[in-house]
Design a protein around this motif. Structure first.
Motif, PDB file in Angstrom:
ATOM      1  N   SER A   1      79.628 -39.393-154.651  1.00  0.00           N
ATOM      2  CA  SER A   1      80.457 -40.540-155.030  1.00  0.00           C
ATOM      3  C   SER A   1      79.883 -41.227-156.254  1.00  0.00           C
ATOM      4  O   SER A   1      80.624 -41.657-157.138  1.00  0.00           O
ATOM      5  N   ALA A   2      78.551 -41.315-156.297  1.00  0.00           N
ATOM      6  CA  ALA A   2      77.901 -41.977-157.436  1.00  0.00           C
ATOM      7  C   ALA A   2      78.214 -41.219-158.734  1.00  0.00           C
ATOM      8  O   ALA A   2      78.521 -41.832-159.759  1.00  0.00           O
ATOM      9  N   ILE A   3      78.167 -39.893-158.677  1.00  0.00           N
ATOM     10  CA  ILE A   3      78.463 -39.103-159.872  1.00  0.00           C
ATOM     11  C   ILE A   3      79.891 -39.377-160.337  1.00  0.00           C
ATOM     12  O   ILE A   3      80.143 -39.610-161.521  1.00  0.00           O
ATOM     13  N   PHE A   4      80.827 -39.389-159.397  1.00  0.00           N
ATOM     14  CA  PHE A   4      82.222 -39.592-159.799  1.00  0.00           C
ATOM     15  C   PHE A   4      82.465 -41.012-160.306  1.00  0.00           C
ATOM     16  O   PHE A   4      83.266 -41.208-161.220  1.00  0.00           O
ATOM     17  N   ALA A   5      81.772 -41.985-159.733  1.00  0.00           N
ATOM     18  CA  ALA A   5      81.902 -43.361-160.241  1.00  0.00           C
ATOM     19  C   ALA A   5      81.412 -43.408-161.679  1.00  0.00           C
ATOM     20  O   ALA A   5      82.027 -44.049-162.546  1.00  0.00           O
ATOM     21  N   GLY A   6      80.317 -42.717-161.950  1.00  0.00           N
ATOM     22  CA  GLY A   6      79.785 -42.676-163.309  1.00  0.00           C
ATOM     23  C   GLY A   6      80.779 -42.048-164.272  1.00  0.00           C
ATOM     24  O   GLY A   6      81.075 -42.589-165.333  1.00  0.00           O
ATOM     25  N   LEU A   7      81.331 -40.912-163.887  1.00  0.00           N
ATOM     26  CA  LEU A   7      82.283 -40.218-164.756  1.00  0.00           C
ATOM     27  C   LEU A   7      83.511 -41.081-165.012  1.00  0.00           C
ATOM     28  O   LEU A   7      84.028 -41.140-166.114  1.00  0.00           O
ATOM     29  N   GLU A   8      83.981 -41.765-163.953  1.00  0.00           N
ATOM     30  CA  GLU A   8      85.185 -42.574-164.103  1.00  0.00           C
ATOM     31  C   GLU A   8      84.971 -43.762-165.030  1.00  0.00           C
ATOM     32  O   GLU A   8      85.916 -44.261-165.617  1.00  0.00           O
ATOM     33  N   ASN A   9      83.740 -44.229-165.130  1.00  0.00           N
ATOM     34  CA  ASN A   9      83.480 -45.424-165.922  1.00  0.00           C
ATOM     35  C   ASN A   9      82.784 -45.158-167.245  1.00  0.00           C
ATOM     36  O   ASN A   9      82.472 -46.083-167.983  1.00  0.00           O
ATOM     37  N   ALA A  10      82.555 -43.872-167.540  1.00  0.00           N
ATOM     38  CA  ALA A  10      81.856 -43.551-168.781  1.00  0.00           C
ATOM     39  C   ALA A  10      82.823 -43.598-169.953  1.00  0.00           C
ATOM     40  O   ALA A  10      83.998 -43.272-169.821  1.00  0.00           O
ATOM     41  N   ALA A  11      82.324 -44.034-171.089  1.00  0.00           N
ATOM     42  CA  ALA A  11      83.172 -44.137-172.278  1.00  0.00           C
ATOM     43  C   ALA A  11      82.836 -43.060-173.300  1.00  0.00           C
ATOM     44  O   ALA A  11      83.503 -42.936-174.316  1.00  0.00           O
ATOM     45  N   GLY A  12      81.810 -42.270-173.045  1.00  0.00           N
ATOM     46  CA  GLY A  12      81.306 -41.320-174.040  1.00  0.00           C
ATOM     47  C   GLY A  12      82.219 -40.134-174.291  1.00  0.00           C
ATOM     48  O   GLY A  12      83.137 -39.860-173.519  1.00  0.00           O
ATOM     49  N   ASP A  13      81.952 -39.421-175.378  1.00  0.00           N
ATOM     50  CA  ASP A  13      82.683 -38.191-175.689  1.00  0.00           C
ATOM     51  C   ASP A  13      82.127 -37.039-174.873  1.00  0.00           C
ATOM     52  O   ASP A  13      82.751 -35.996-174.732  1.00  0.00           O
ATOM     53  N   ALA A  14      80.927 -37.254-174.373  1.00  0.00           N
ATOM     54  CA  ALA A  14      80.341 -36.285-173.451  1.00  0.00           C
ATOM     55  C   ALA A  14      79.547 -37.073-172.412  1.00  0.00           C
ATOM     56  O   ALA A  14      79.092 -38.183-172.682  1.00  0.00           O
ATOM     57  N   CYS A  15      79.420 -36.521-171.220  1.00  0.00           N
ATOM     58  CA  CYS A  15      78.645 -37.180-170.160  1.00  0.00           C
ATOM     59  C   CYS A  15      77.555 -36.235-169.675  1.00  0.00           C
ATOM     60  O   CYS A  15      77.793 -35.041-169.506  1.00  0.00           O
ATOM     61  N   VAL A  16      76.387 -36.797-169.433  1.00  0.00           N
ATOM     62  CA  VAL A  16      75.307 -36.026-168.830  1.00  0.00           C
ATOM     63  C   VAL A  16      74.982 -36.662-167.493  1.00  0.00           C
ATOM     64  O   VAL A  16      74.880 -37.876-167.392  1.00  0.00           O
ATOM     65  N   ILE A  17      74.845 -35.852-166.457  1.00  0.00           N
ATOM     66  CA  ILE A  17      74.431 -36.369-165.152  1.00  0.00           C
ATOM     67  C   ILE A  17      72.988 -35.940-164.932  1.00  0.00           C
ATOM     68  O   ILE A  17      72.660 -34.759-165.064  1.00  0.00           O
ATOM     69  N   ILE A  18      72.134 -36.901-164.612  1.00  0.00           N
ATOM     70  CA  ILE A  18      70.712 -36.583-164.458  1.00  0.00           C
ATOM     71  C   ILE A  18      70.144 -37.398-163.299  1.00  0.00           C
ATOM     72  O   ILE A  18      70.612 -38.496-163.021  1.00  0.00           O
ATOM     73  N   ASP A  19      69.149 -36.848-162.608  1.00  0.00           N
ATOM     74  CA  ASP A  19      68.534 -37.564-161.482  1.00  0.00           C
ATOM     75  C   ASP A  19      67.655 -38.696-161.985  1.00  0.00           C
ATOM     76  O   ASP A  19      67.121 -38.644-163.082  1.00  0.00           O
ATOM     77  N   CYS A  20      67.470 -39.671-161.123  1.00  0.00           N
ATOM     78  CA  CYS A  20      66.719 -40.864-161.486  1.00  0.00           C
ATOM     79  C   CYS A  20      65.205 -40.640-161.411  1.00  0.00           C
ATOM     80  O   CYS A  20      64.428 -41.366-162.010  1.00  0.00           O
ATOM     81  N   ASP A  21      64.796 -39.621-160.636  1.00  0.00           N
ATOM     82  CA  ASP A  21      63.368 -39.476-160.346  1.00  0.00           C
ATOM     83  C   ASP A  21      62.624 -38.657-161.401  1.00  0.00           C
ATOM     84  O   ASP A  21      61.479 -38.285-161.197  1.00  0.00           O
TER      85      ASP A  21
END
Ligand code: UDP
Ligand code: MG
Length: 311
Positions: free
Chosen positions: A73-93
């Motif tokens: 869900s967190a990944i999809f929330a990020g994608l839905e709210n991102a404004a970039g031309d590209a998105c990178v998903i990365i772990d916090c740790d």
């Protein structure tokens, strides 16, 4: 612009580290960026840390969930709210090395690539059991869905086109890793070595990994239901053989004894029936969950971002 999406659940010590490592790196390479943290209902000081970071740098943004909804869900929330031309998903740790982002970004900039997948070259210090289970899990996924996913991770760069395609998929029970290969587009791979976790402990214990595996497989394929049909066919064949045998014995007048066969058959068939009902029930439950059409997550607070920036 590049949007870096970072799900964070109880990562109070990793949040500032990830933010500074990634901003330094991207600034050094003159890449325009925003960093979006998704606080997945943490119970520690993650949100306070994010508030401090967001106050000092407006490129650091944050979304806070009303409770823990899980990494998907967190990944999809990020994608839905991102404004970039590209998105990178990365772990916090910081188990996903930030330097790999640059490699992915350069590949994307060539313009021929829509999705850059980071695959695990080595898996860090994982237990042998964990490694074996992961292997088995991906084997099953590959068998049933034809998607080659071994050594894949959620560490990916997606072009805006791919993000939009993903966001058009309406299901509630998501499996990001598989969905992002399902949408297709030109995909390239880069490889990384899984680093040591910076601080805190993994959020995925054995049971939650098994649960994750079952949810992922069932959300992506109905093959287990077809197993029910196969079991039915097999038992039917056995039934025919035993049936003929029994009739022949009856006609020849030699039917007697064989009581243990009856008990065994009863036990086996009822086990298969129960097992099958379980599988069907599981899918029924999934359909019920999907049909309720509940949102994937509920946002309770935001930092440095307007509500619904794009939508
Ligand atoms: N995470 C999350 N929600 C959860 C569990 C994990 O947002 O319910 C995040 C976590 O903060 C981290 C990432 O997902 O950034 C990967 O989690 P973790 O490092 O615990 O998994 P592992 O690396 O052990 O597979
Ligand atoms: Mg980790």
């Amino acid at each position: 612009m590049l949007s870096v999406i970072i799900p964070a659940y109880n990562e109070q010590d990793n949040v500032p580290r990830a933010a500074s490592a990634i901003s330094k790196l991207l600034s050094a390479h003159c890449i325009d960026y925003e960093i979006i943290f998704i606080n997945d209902g943490s119970s520690d000081r993650t949100w306070q840390r994010l508030s401090q970071l967001a106050a000092s740098d407006e490129r650091i943004k944050a979304i806070g969930f009303s409770r823990n909804f899980g990494k998907e869900s967190a990944i999809f929330a990020g994608l839905e709210n991102a404004a970039g031309d590209a998105c990178v998903i990365i772990d916090c740790d910081l188990q996903h090395p930030p330097e790999t982002i640059i490699e992915m970004y350069k590949l994307w900039q060539t313009g021929d690539v829509d999705i850059v997948e980071a695959k695990k070259r080595t898996r860090g210090n994982e237990s042998t059991a964990h490694r074996g289970m992961a292997k088995l899990f991906y084997k099953i996924i590959q068998r049933v869905s034809g998607l080659e996913m071994e050594d894949s991770s959620d560490f990916k760069l997606l072009d805006r086109r791919a993000v939009e395609a993903l966001l058009r998929m309406p299901e509630r029970l998501t499996f990001f890793r598989a969905m992002s290969s399902w949408v297709g587009f030109k995909t390239e791979c880069v490889y990384f070595d899984v680093a040591e976790r910076q601080s805190g402990s993994s959020k995925f214990g054995f049971t939650s990994l098994v649960k994750y595996a079952v949810t992922s497989i069932t959300s992506f394929t109905s093959a287990p239901m077809q197993m029910v049909t196969v079991a039915g066919v097999v038992t039917f064949i056995i039934a025919v053989i035993f049936g003929i045998n029994t009739l022949v014995q009856k006609i020849m007048g030699t039917s007697a004894e064989g009581f243990s066969t009856v008990i065994l058959l009863q036990l086996i068939t009822s086990a298969i029936i129960m097992f099958s009902l379980g599988i069907i029930g599981y899918y029924l439950a999934k359909i019920y969950e999907e049909i309720k059409q509940r949102p994937r997550y509920i946002i309770s607070e935001r930092l440095n971002m307007e509500e619904n920036t794009r939508r």
